[in-house]
Structure formats: structure tokens, C-alpha cells
Write a protein that holds these residues in place. Structure first.
Motif, PDB file in Angstrom:
ATOM      1  N   ILE A 538       0.845  -1.200   0.000  1.00 22.71           N
ATOM      2  CA  ILE A 538       0.000   0.000   0.000  1.00 22.71           C
ATOM      3  C   ILE A 538       0.876   1.244   0.000  1.00 22.71           C
ATOM      4  O   ILE A 538       1.979   1.259   0.573  1.00 22.71           O
ATOM      5  CB  ILE A 538      -0.963  -0.005   1.200  1.00 22.71           C
ATOM      6  CG1 ILE A 538      -0.202   0.006   2.519  1.00 22.71           C
ATOM      7  CG2 ILE A 538      -1.887  -1.194   1.150  1.00 22.71           C
ATOM      8  CD1 ILE A 538      -1.094   0.196   3.726  1.00 22.71           C
ATOM      9  N   LYS A 539       0.391   2.315  -0.617  1.00 23.03           N
ATOM     10  CA  LYS A 539       1.168   3.534  -0.802  1.00 23.03           C
ATOM     11  C   LYS A 539       0.732   4.644   0.157  1.00 23.03           C
ATOM     12  O   LYS A 539       1.205   5.781   0.019  1.00 23.03           O
ATOM     13  CB  LYS A 539       1.033   4.027  -2.256  1.00 23.03           C
ATOM     14  CG  LYS A 539       1.438   2.984  -3.294  1.00 23.03           C
ATOM     15  CD  LYS A 539       2.892   2.578  -3.137  1.00 23.03           C
ATOM     16  CE  LYS A 539       3.285   1.590  -4.235  1.00 23.03           C
ATOM     17  NZ  LYS A 539       4.673   1.127  -4.105  1.00 23.03           N
ATOM     18  N   PHE A 540      -0.172   4.358   1.074  1.00 20.79           N
ATOM     19  CA  PHE A 540      -0.627   5.393   2.012  1.00 20.79           C
ATOM     20  C   PHE A 540      -0.358   4.916   3.436  1.00 20.79           C
ATOM     21  O   PHE A 540       0.106   3.803   3.659  1.00 20.79           O
ATOM     22  CB  PHE A 540      -2.103   5.712   1.797  1.00 20.79           C
ATOM     23  CG  PHE A 540      -3.002   4.522   1.831  1.00 20.79           C
ATOM     24  CD1 PHE A 540      -3.620   4.122   3.014  1.00 20.79           C
ATOM     25  CD2 PHE A 540      -3.233   3.784   0.676  1.00 20.79           C
ATOM     26  CE1 PHE A 540      -4.434   3.028   3.042  1.00 20.79           C
ATOM     27  CE2 PHE A 540      -4.061   2.683   0.707  1.00 20.79           C
ATOM     28  CZ  PHE A 540      -4.656   2.310   1.897  1.00 20.79           C
ATOM     29  N   ASP A 541      -0.659   5.771   4.395  1.00 24.78           N
ATOM     30  CA  ASP A 541      -0.305   5.494   5.794  1.00 24.78           C
ATOM     31  C   ASP A 541      -1.036   4.272   6.319  1.00 24.78           C
ATOM     32  O   ASP A 541      -2.227   4.069   6.042  1.00 24.78           O
ATOM     33  CB  ASP A 541      -0.643   6.705   6.678  1.00 24.78           C
ATOM     34  CG  ASP A 541       0.275   7.892   6.362  1.00 24.78           C
ATOM     35  OD1 ASP A 541       1.348   7.638   5.784  1.00 24.78           O
ATOM     36  OD2 ASP A 541      -0.099   9.036   6.685  1.00 24.78           O
ATOM     37  N   LEU A 542      -0.320   3.469   7.125  1.00 25.32           N
ATOM     38  CA  LEU A 542      -0.922   2.260   7.724  1.00 25.32           C
ATOM     39  C   LEU A 542      -2.102   2.580   8.645  1.00 25.32           C
ATOM     40  O   LEU A 542      -3.090   1.854   8.649  1.00 25.32           O
ATOM     41  CB  LEU A 542       0.145   1.476   8.486  1.00 25.32           C
ATOM     42  CG  LEU A 542       0.908   0.423   7.681  1.00 25.32           C
ATOM     43  CD1 LEU A 542       1.977  -0.220   8.539  1.00 25.32           C
ATOM     44  CD2 LEU A 542      -0.035  -0.621   7.137  1.00 25.32           C
TER      45      LEU A 542
END
Length: 612
Positions: A538-542
Motif C-alpha cells: 500500500i502507498k498510504f499510511d498504515l
């Protein structure tokens, strides 16, 4: 020269005498006098001539693999039948032979020709039975020439039996067929009803697989030729190939779905898809361009072997429902093996060994049904354990609330007692009334502050403890704050039972403090906490990804646009990740993701309490 040929013909044609106490005689190609016509040009007139008689010989060393599908086989059979009240039957067991032309004469009369085989309409048979049969009169002498042509291996066995033995054998055989196909129908309906009840697509795949097994059995047993398409001999030549491909297709789809090989064995999953694609292309080519390729039935063992190995691999990785799957495919392989050993004459022909593949199909279907039931039982047990944990957590929350309430009541009583004493002192001493008033005002202010703090603490504890409350993004972010916290939760949950390398099963590792990844000390494989999870790549915050999972598990009370606005993200990014979450829930249920959030919640809130 002609006289010598006649002597040879008379010697070879010494008739087989059937005695009255023999109700059945079965002759294989080893016992029969035969000739292989590789030119496919000989006629009946050629083979019955006295000069040709010496070419008919017995082949005691004949093996099934010696059969040449490009040749025509001629069999010469002379026999005498004793006195008997009824008739005799001349029978051929292999229902898949394309053409059997029988030239037979009785008591040195005129030869008569009978056309048998599955390339002729079923209505042309003299006896309406799945096998190829001719009626013979008792107390007669017969001379027969049998011409056999087949595009694949032919099991050339000729039986001479009394009519009462034929009836008994046929009734028993059709009775067993009724049980076999009845079980297939019952198991199919059972799994169809389960699908209608729980709506899991794997039950539909399994139902199609069972029906394909029944379709294939109908073709190889000759039942379909007798009852379903008796006047379609051309289709009868293709039906078994279509049925066999249908078995392989639905077996592969069901196996991949049941074992979830895409997640649990990704490399084997890709291999299964590749082999199935190649098999499908071969099927299309065979069906429309070269139907003779259907004879290569042993090709199916490749894909079945890969599925069998995949089931063992998944079972060894800890997926318990795969145990019945492994047993089911083991039994199926045993049935195929026994059938092959019969064709190779390694084991003797018996009723049990001949129908070993049918028995293997039945046992395999039963064990696969057990596997599906076992999977449901395990999922139910996991759900019950999760519910039990929730109930236990609720009970602990109630105890905390009751304890806090009792403490508040005790403090209120103490403060009330103090106020009462102060009122008495005010009444007794008017001189100190102003001073007491200020003290009471200060005490009241302190009580109000304490009550306000206690009430806020209660609300915070309730908000942090009660997992059944739908938190908004701001409240959720107070628990799952940073990427490092989420990585810590993923790593702790993933390896809570100990580390085990995905490639070599080694249990020792080196920890990367920066991203909490584990590197295997044996093979060097580096596995991050997000590997083999929906959070991989994934490319966004966890924390945002955790909230999307949390919102999905709580029945998606936010729309895509609302989530995009709340978390300041692109709508397509959220939708792509929601689809991964949906697939995970569809394949493995909500238990895994729920347990992950519960675990992270407990870990992070305990950390906050200890820090305070």
C-alpha cells in the motif's frame, strides 16, 4: 500346398468345448487365436480362406501396451455349446470399442454378419444392453471371425455365458450402477442446498465437479450410450473426452478455491493455472480439429498430481481442513492406479478391481464433503472463540464500571458527611459563618473538578474499552497513531506463535529494528510484517489502512466520498484497498481481521496505561 493349409486350419480350429457345468467362460487376447492386420486391408473373405488359417496364433505374452490402435485385429473362435434349456450369450465387455464386426455360422451353415460397437446406433443391437452381445443357441457348434477396430486401447475379452448367468450378472451390475449414480445425485443435491443456505461459491464448484464425475462414469460404463444418446454414435465418440475435461476443469477450480492456493501457495497456484490453461487449449483443439487426441487420458495425471501436492503443502502449513482433501485425492489416485494395473495385466481382473475407479470416486466425494464440513466446523469454532473473548471483555468492562461507580458513591458519601458536619458547625458557631462559607465554596469547587475529571475518565475508559462502539476517524487515530505503531501490531500479531520462515521453515531470524522485518538466518529470506497480508504494497499510511479495515468490518457506515474527505485521500485508492479487504473477508471470513484489530487495540491501550 493346399492340403497342408487344410491340415493346419483343422489343427488350429480345434473347437473349444463348453461343458454343462460351466455357466461362463471369459477369454482374453492371450487365450484367443488372433491376427494383427497392420495394413487394414484384409476382408472377411481373405481371413477365412484355408491358406490364411496359419496366420491365426495365440499370443501368451501379449500385454495391453502391445495394442496398436492403428491396426485391425482379427480373432478366430471355434466352440461348441452343450444341451441347455435356454440360450447362450456371446459378450464383449469393453463398451468403448468403435467397431466389432462378427462373422459367425452355426453348425457349418451360412455365415451371418453382426455389426457391434459404439460407432453404431444403439437401436441396431440385438440385445439392448450396455455391453455388446449376441444370442447363441445351445447344443450347437459355432465358428466365428471377429474384426475389431478402435481408435484407442481396446480391452479385447470375449465371454461365453449362459442366459441365466447373463441375467444375474446384468441385474447385479445395474443395481450397483443405481447405487453409484444415486449417491452422486444425492451428494450433488446436498451441496447445492448448502450453497443456497450459506452462499459460498465453492459449493457450486464442487457440485459441478461431482456431476462431471457422474457424466464421465456414464460415458465409460456405456450407460449414457444406452439411455442418453442411443442414436448419436458420433457424439458418443467425443462425450468421454468432454466429460474428462469437465472433471479436470471443475476439480481444479474447486481445489484452488477450497485450498485458497492464491494466498497459501502462490507459486503452486500459478502452476495450476498455467497447466489448466494449456489443458483447455488442448481440449479446444481436440474437440474441433483432432478428436483422436482424447485418447491421451494419462495427461490428466499431471494436473491432478499438482493439486495433490498443493493440498499436502497447504496442510503442512497448518490449514486443518486440507487433511480430508489429501485423503480424498489419495484414494482417487489409488483408484486410477488399480485401473491402470488392470489394463497392464499386473493384477487380475475381478469385479472389485474393475470398479475400483468408481469406488475411488465415491470415497473421494465423501471425503471432500467431509473436508467442506470440517472447514465450516473450524470456522464456527473460531467464531465461537472470538465471541467468547468479546463476552469476557464486556464482563471485564462491566466490572471496571461497577468499581468506578462504587468509588464515586463512596466519595459522594464522604463529601456529604463533611458538608453535614460543616452545616452543624455553621449553626453552632455564627461567628465563623463567613469563613465556613468560603471553605464550603472551595470544597464544592474541588468536588466539581473531581467529579468532572472522574466523568471524563469514565467516558475515556468506556471509549477505549468498549470495542463494539463505532469510532470515528479522529477517535480511532488516538489509538492507532503512527505507522511504527501499526507495524509493531502487525509484527506482534503475525509472529505471536513464533517465527517460521515461509521458504525453509527455519525458526531463527535477525530483527531489523527500523521496519521490524525478520531475516531468516538459514536462507536469508527477508519478510516484512506486511508480507502475505492485505497491507502489502500500500502507498498510504498504515493507520488509514487500519481505519478502512475497521470501517469495513463495522458494515461500512461511511461512503467512499466520506472516507476520502475524512482521511484526505483519493477515492480510487480507498476503493482499491476496500476491494482487497472484501476479498480477504470473502475468502477467510472476518475472524482474522477482527482478531488483528482486537490484538492491536489491547496492545496499544495497555501501552498507554503503563506509560501513564
Amino acid at each position: 500346398m493346399i492340403f497342408l493349409s487344410l491340415l493346419i486350419s483343422l489343427f488350429i480350429s480345434d473347437p473349444l468345448k463348453v461343458t454343462q457345468d460351466q455357466n461362463e467362460i471369459i477369454l482374453g487376447l492371450k487365450e484367443l487365436q488372433s491376427y494383427e492386420d497392420k495394413s487394414n486391408q484384409l476382408t472377411f473373405a481373405d481371413v477365412k480362406s484355408p491358406s490364411f488359417a496359419a496366420n491365426f496364433t495365440q499370443k501368451p505374452n501379449y500385454k495391453p501396451e502391445d495394442y496398436n490402435r492403428n491396426s485391425t485385429y482379427w480373432v478366430k473362435l471355434n466352440f461348441t455349446l452343450p444341451e441347455y434349456e435356454g440360450n447362450y450369450i456371446l459378450e464383449f465387455y469393453d463398451q468403448t470399442i468403435d467397431s466389432i464386426n462378427v462373422f459367425i455360422r452355426q453348425n457349418r451353415g451360412v455365415y451371418r454378419k453382426y455389426n457391434l460397437g459404439d460407432s453404431y446406433p444403439f437401436s441396431s443391437k440385438s440385445i439392448k444392453h450396455k455391453n455388446f452381445d449376441l444370442t447363441l443357441d445351445a447344443n450347437s457348434e459355432y465358428e466365428a471371425y471377429i474384426q475389431i477396430r478402435n481408435s484407442q486401447y481396446a480391452d479385447i475379452r470375449v465371454a461365453i455365458k449362459r442366459i441365466d448367468r447373463f441375467i444375474q450378472y446384468s441385474l447385479n451390475e445395474y443395481f450397483l450402477y443405481g447405487i453409484f449414480y444415486g449417491m452422486i445425485l444425492i451428494i450433488s443435491l446436498y451441496n447445492l442446498l448448502i450453497y443456497l443456505a450459506i452462499r459460498e461459491i465453492k459449493y457450486i464448484y464442487y457440485t459441478f465437479y461431482i456431476l462431471s464425475v457422474g457424466f464421465y462414469a456414464l460415458c465409460i460404463d456405456g450407460i449414457a450410450y444406452q439411455y442418453l444418446w442411443p442414436e448419436q454414435p458420433n457424439w458418443n465418440q467425443l462425450a468421454y473426452g468432454v466429460a474428462l475435461y469437465s472433471i479436470i476443469l471443475w476439480s481444479s477450480i474447486f481445489s484452488m478455491r477450497f485450498l485458497n492456493t492464491k494466498i497459501r501457495a502462490p507459486k503452486l497456484h500459478k502452476l495450476i493455472v498455467a497447466v489448466l490453461t494449456a489443458r483447455s487449449l488442448l481440449f479446444v483443439y481436440s474437440l474441433f480439429f483432432d478428436p483422436s487426441l482424447f485418447r491421451f487420458r494419462n495427461l490428466e495425471i499431471i494436473l491432478l498430481s499438482i493439486i495433490f501436492v498443493s493440498s499436502i503443502f497447504v496442510f503442512r502449513r497448518g490449514y486443518k481442513p486440507a487433511r480430508f482433501f489429501v485423503v480424498a485425492y489419495g484414494i482417487l489416485f489409488l483408484g486410477f492406479l488399480m485401473r491402470a494395473l488392470i489394463n497392464w495385466s499386473v493384477i487380475p481382473f475381478t469385479t472389485f478391481s474393475y470398479y475400483s475407479l468408481h469406488i475411488g470416486f465415491i470415497l473421494e466425494m465423501l471425503f471432500l464433503t467431509f473436508a467442506l464440513s470440517d472447514r465450516v466446523r473450524i470456522l464456527k469454532a473460531n467464531r465461537d472463540r472470538a465471541l467468547k473473548r468479546i463476552v469476557t471483555q464486556h464482563e471485564q468492562n462491566v466490572k471496571v464500571i461497577n468499581k468506578i461507580n462504587k468509588g464515586l458513591e463512596r466519595k459522594v458519601e464522604e463529601r456529604t458527611k463533611d458538608l453535614h458536619e460543616k452545616n452543624i458547625e455553621l449553626q453552632v458557631s455564627n461567628e465563623q459563618i463567613n469563613k465556613q462559607s468560603r471553605e464550603i465554596a472551595e470544597i464544592n469547587s474541588m468536588l466539581d473538578l473531581d467529579n468532572w475529571k472522574l466523568k471524563n475518565n469514565i467516558k475515556k475508559i468506556q471509549r477505549e474499552r468498549l470495542l463494539n462502539k463505532n469510532l470515528n476517524f479522529s477517535e480511532f487515530s488516538e489509538i492507532f497513531t503512527t505507522k511504527d505503531q501499526c507495524l509493531e501490531v502487525l509484527a506482534s500479531f503475525k509472529w505471536k506463535n513464533g517465527y517460521e520462515c515461509q521458504r525453509c521453515d527455519n525458526t531463527k531470524y535477525q530483527l531489523n529494528e527500523e521496519n521490524l522485518a525478520r531475516r531468516c538466518t538459514k536462507c536469508g529470506y527477508n519478510e516484512s510484517p506486511t508480507a502475505y497480508t492485505i497491507f502489502k504494497g500500500i502507498k498510504f499510511d498504515l493507520p488509514k489502512a487500519f481505519f478502512i479495515v475497521y470501517a469495513h468490518l463495522n458494515e461500512d457506515r461511511y461512503t467512499l466520498d466520506e472516507l476520502a474527505q475524512i482521511m484526505n485521500m483519493r477515492r480510487n485508492t480507498i476503493w482499491d484497498f476496500q476491494r482487497k479487504v472484501h476479498d480477504e473477508v470473502e475468502n477467510n471470513g472476518k475472524a482474522y481481521l477482527n482478531n488483528l484489530l482486537h490484538f492491536g487495540y489491547e496492545r496499544l491501550t495497555n501501552f498507554v496505561e503503563v506509560k501513564r
